[in-house]
Motif scaffolding. Structure first.
Motif, mmCIF file in Angstrom:
data_model
loop_
_atom_site.group_PDB
_atom_site.id
_atom_site.type_symbol
_atom_site.label_atom_id
_atom_site.label_comp_id
_atom_site.label_asym_id
_atom_site.label_seq_id
_atom_site.Cartn_x
_atom_site.Cartn_y
_atom_site.Cartn_z
ATOM 1 N N GLU A 129 0.849 -1.195 0.000
ATOM 2 C CA GLU A 129 0.000 0.000 0.000
ATOM 3 C C GLU A 129 0.884 1.244 0.000
ATOM 4 N N THR A 130 0.690 2.117 -0.981
ATOM 5 C CA THR A 130 1.486 3.338 -1.077
ATOM 6 C C THR A 130 0.906 4.403 -0.158
ATOM 7 N N LEU A 131 1.752 4.909 0.752
ATOM 8 C CA LEU A 131 1.333 5.926 1.714
ATOM 9 C C LEU A 131 1.731 7.326 1.268
ATOM 10 N N GLY A 132 2.707 7.412 0.356
ATOM 11 C CA GLY A 132 3.175 8.714 -0.097
ATOM 12 C C GLY A 132 4.370 8.558 -1.013
ATOM 13 N N VAL A 133 5.109 9.663 -1.197
ATOM 14 C CA VAL A 133 6.275 9.668 -2.090
ATOM 15 C C VAL A 133 7.393 10.470 -1.421
ATOM 16 N N LEU A 134 8.608 9.933 -1.457
ATOM 17 C CA LEU A 134 9.804 10.601 -0.952
ATOM 18 C C LEU A 134 10.625 11.069 -2.153
ATOM 19 N N VAL A 135 10.990 12.359 -2.168
ATOM 20 C CA VAL A 135 11.647 12.949 -3.338
ATOM 21 C C VAL A 135 12.933 13.659 -2.917
ATOM 22 N N VAL A 136 14.008 13.478 -3.714
ATOM 23 C CA VAL A 136 15.202 14.322 -3.608
ATOM 24 C C VAL A 136 15.462 14.920 -4.986
ATOM 25 N N GLN A 137 15.912 16.198 -5.003
ATOM 26 C CA GLN A 137 16.167 16.905 -6.259
ATOM 27 C C GLN A 137 17.466 17.699 -6.143
ATOM 28 N N SER A 138 18.121 17.871 -7.284
ATOM 29 C CA SER A 138 19.377 18.630 -7.311
ATOM 30 C C SER A 138 19.417 19.528 -8.536
ATOM 31 N N LYS A 139 20.108 20.675 -8.386
ATOM 32 C CA LYS A 139 20.306 21.565 -9.533
ATOM 33 C C LYS A 139 21.239 20.917 -10.551
ATOM 34 N N GLU A 140 22.227 20.206 -10.029
ATOM 35 C CA GLU A 140 23.197 19.543 -10.901
ATOM 36 C C GLU A 140 22.535 18.376 -11.634
ATOM 37 N N ALA A 141 22.784 18.269 -12.925
ATOM 38 C CA ALA A 141 22.239 17.162 -13.709
ATOM 39 C C ALA A 141 22.998 15.884 -13.372
ATOM 40 N N ARG A 142 22.288 14.924 -12.787
ATOM 41 C CA ARG A 142 22.932 13.663 -12.424
ATOM 42 C C ARG A 142 21.890 12.556 -12.341
ATOM 43 N N ILE A 143 22.311 11.361 -12.681
ATOM 44 C CA ILE A 143 21.491 10.166 -12.468
ATOM 45 C C ILE A 143 21.948 9.549 -11.153
ATOM 46 N N TYR A 144 21.023 9.345 -10.242
ATOM 47 C CA TYR A 144 21.388 8.719 -8.974
ATOM 48 C C TYR A 144 21.743 7.255 -9.222
ATOM 49 N N SER A 145 22.770 6.788 -8.536
ATOM 50 C CA SER A 145 23.247 5.423 -8.741
ATOM 51 C C SER A 145 22.235 4.404 -8.214
ATOM 52 N N GLU A 146 22.404 3.153 -8.642
ATOM 53 C CA GLU A 146 21.516 2.089 -8.161
ATOM 54 C C GLU A 146 21.590 1.970 -6.646
ATOM 55 N N ASP A 147 22.792 2.131 -6.100
ATOM 56 C CA ASP A 147 22.945 2.053 -4.647
ATOM 57 C C ASP A 147 22.183 3.176 -3.953
ATOM 58 N N GLU A 148 22.215 4.375 -4.541
ATOM 59 C CA GLU A 148 21.508 5.505 -3.936
ATOM 60 C C GLU A 148 19.993 5.317 -4.021
ATOM 61 N N VAL A 149 19.526 4.811 -5.158
ATOM 62 C CA VAL A 149 18.091 4.539 -5.304
ATOM 63 C C VAL A 149 17.659 3.495 -4.279
ATOM 64 N N TYR A 150 18.448 2.434 -4.185
ATOM 65 C CA TYR A 150 18.127 1.358 -3.242
ATOM 66 C C TYR A 150 18.141 1.885 -1.812
ATOM 67 N N GLY A 151 19.149 2.711 -1.504
ATOM 68 C CA GLY A 151 19.239 3.276 -0.162
ATOM 69 C C GLY A 151 18.049 4.154 0.173
ATOM 70 N N LEU A 152 17.577 4.946 -0.811
ATOM 71 C CA LEU A 152 16.423 5.807 -0.561
ATOM 72 C C LEU A 152 15.151 4.972 -0.394
#
Length: 589
Positions: A127-150
């Motif tokens: 069940e989805t309760l909400g959404v957690l978001v991070v954003q940056s001015k710098e253009a970057r793809i978050y790594s698989e480890d960072e996605v998994y960690g979030l």
């Protein structure tokens, strides 16, 4: 979190646990969490969106956007990138957010056009309760480890929300399991009932989502897995030679219990700072999210097996078994994921109603509910994650609607409906002893339907002249094996004794189509409702028909006996069935 992600992840989770332990308001706790995540992820913005209702997300906390936008900015499910994360229950990770399909610029938040966007669903048990978001001015793809960690962090946030850590003002921060909820399902048995929720399987609550000692948690997990494997092997040993479908399910259990991939993913979650219980629940939540999206019925069944196995593992780890010390209320309405006919019969008429998250109108449980004449709603999605023991609940079996923790207006309208039904019952009771005679002098005998011993005490009070149809298949459907002849003799004799001389019409075994015996292999045919069922099964398997007829004749002990054959379509079928009766009578003399 880009470097040394494992230690940073554990450090962040420990900070979240500390935040949860401190005495502060829900809003303050959310604000602090966004600051912690933004710092750990080296992001310019971190935002938490929570559902205020089933279709609307609300910005509840942010680091980097305008504070005045909090509780003012709202998105529909599917609207913007945040809404798309909520709709599809999966992360969105991009280094060019404005070019993404569905992007929506929200100037009221004071945001600049931020290049990078990573959003993950905050979900618990699918069940989805909400959404957690991070954003940056710098253009970057978050790594698989960072996605998994979030995702791990989002899972901990979901557990914190379940424990009431973010309670505050407004709908989005309302206390969990407090708001009125309405569920639409299928009608398994008509009727209306009001009562208190009784959980067939008590909920497992993870109270320690974060742990300090990964090695100790992995050891706990492995010990619990070993115990789980032993229990599955024991179930397989007991069921050897039994129902093929049940064995297939248990084999799937054993396959998952020995899955190295399942174990490896949970150990990876623990390495990031989760407790063993939280790691299991994270995998379970992922499986449930997939279950809702997989169209293939076989794969859905296997994911369901994994979900059930996860529940067993959680009970081993937490020690939260079926005995919780809670007492069943006087007006229980059963809430369950699913339930077998035998289990439902054990509750009997103590229940005011039943609400299932799964099930079907043709299931064995539905057949028993109809025999017990208790309202049954099936396929009430989300009821198992929302309802708690003792919650006020109203079941409308005529509309297929369940009202959980209803407000005063719903309660008033529902009670008016029940009162009208009670008045109708009083009118029926006032004329039940009068003969059913037509104006031209023809008297029609009224009989009742029955299928359980529990029905017979109501025979005298019903005004019925007897039982016009006694469904004998329930004694076969509610068992894991074929009943013995001696058991049937004893049962049928009790039915006749309870009828006290009134006529009882016993219908021989009516199985097939939607009524499949758990110990009989179902037949795959294009139109089972008009195919191999009812009397055709009896004639094809004469041993079962003869055993039942012998039991009926012996139970009658010379008393009048009336037998009905189900679903006769041709004269030859009746003649063959009647011949079996004559043979039994000749042998029993």
């Amino acid at each position: 979190m880009a470097e040394n992600h494992e230690s940073d992840s554990r450090k962040l989770l420990r900070a979240l646990r500390q935040t949860m332990a401190e005495a502060e308001a829900g809003q303050e706790r959310l604000d602090r969490i966004t600051r912690l995540i933004a710092g750990s992820m080296q992001a310019d913005v971190c935002s938490i969106y929570l559902f205020r209702d089933a279709e609307t997300l609300e910005l509840c906390a942010t680091e980097g956007l305008k504070p005045e936008a909090v509780h003012q900015t709202r998105l529909r499910v599917g609207e913007g990138l945040v809404g798309r994360v909520a709709r599809f229950h999966r992360p969105i990770n991009t280094d060019d957010a404005p070019s993404q399909h569905g992007f929506r610029y929200m100037p009221e938040t004071g945001e600049e056009v931020l290049a990078s966007f990573l959003g993950v669903p905050i979900q618990r048990l699918g069940e989805t309760l909400g959404v957690l978001v991070v954003q940056s001015k710098e253009a970057r793809i978050y790594s698989e480890d960072e996605v998994y960690g979030l995702e791990v962090v989002a899972m901990v946030l979901a557990e914190m929300a379940e424990l009431g850590a973010f309670v505050g003002e407004g709908a989005a921060l309302s206390a969990p399991h407090q708001r009125p909820e309405t569920f639409q399902g299928g009608i398994g048995q008509e009727g209306a009932a009001e009562g208190r929720v009784w959980l067939h399987e008590p909920r497992v609550v993870v109270t320690n989502p974060v742990a300090d000692d990964p090695e100790a948690e992995v050891a706990r997990l492995r010990q619990a897995i070993d115990e789980l494997r032993v229990s599955v092997d024991e179930l397989l040993a007991v069921s050897a030679g039994g129902d093929a479908e049940q064995l297939q399910v248990l084999e799937a259990y054993r396959m998952f219990a020995n899955s190295k991939g399942w174990m490896r993913r949970m150990e990876a979650d623990i390495a990031r700072g989760l407790s063993a219980e939280a790691a299991v629940e994270k995998e379970q939540s992922t499986a449930r999210a997939r279950m809702n999206q997989v169209p293939d019925p076989y794969l859905r069944e296997r994911l369901h097996d994994l979900d059930d196995l996860s529940n067993r593992l959680l009970r081993i780890l937490t020690g939260q078994g079926s005995e919780t010390g809670a007492e069943m209320p006087d007006d229980p309405i059963l809430r369950a994921t699913n339930i077998g006919p035998g289990e439902l019969l054990e509750y009997g008429r103590k229940l005011k109603g039943v609400v299932l998250e799964e099930g079907s109108v043709g299931s064995h449980a539905a057949i028993v509910a109809r025999a017990l004449a208790i309202p049954l709603i099936v396929n009430a999605q989300r009821i198992t994650t929302e309802a708690l023991n003792g919650d006020h609940i109203m079941v409308d079996g005529e509309q297929g609607v369940v009202h959980l923790r209803p407000d005063d207006s719903v309660v008033s309208a529902f009670r008016d409906k029940i009162a009208m039904q009670a008045q109708a019952q009083k009118r029926y009771a006032s004329i039940r002893d009068k003969p059913a005679t037509t104006r031209d002098g023809v008297t029609v005998a009224l009989h009742m339907n029955a299928g359980l011993m529990a029905d017979l005490p109501s025979l005298n009070g019903s005004g019925a002249e007897g039982v016009g149809l006694y469904r004998t298949e329930l004694q076969f459907l509610t068992r894991a094996h074929m009943p013995k002849r001696s058991e049937l003799v004893e049962y049928y004799a009790r039915v006749m004794n309870a009828a006290a001389g009134k006529r009882v019409v016993f219908r021989t075994l009516d199985i097939g189509s939607d009524k499949v015996l758990p110990y009989m292999k179902p037949t795959d045919e294009p139109n089972p409702a008009l195919g191999w069922r009812a009397i055709r099964v009896g004639l094809d398997k004469p041993g079962i028909l003869r055993m039942q007829l012998q039991a009926l004749v012996r139970a009658a002990e010379g008393r009048p006996l009336t037998v009905m054959f189900p679903f006769i379509a041709q004269w030859d079928e009746y003649r063959a069935a009647r011949a079996e009766v004559d043979k039994v009578i000749a042998r029993e003399r």
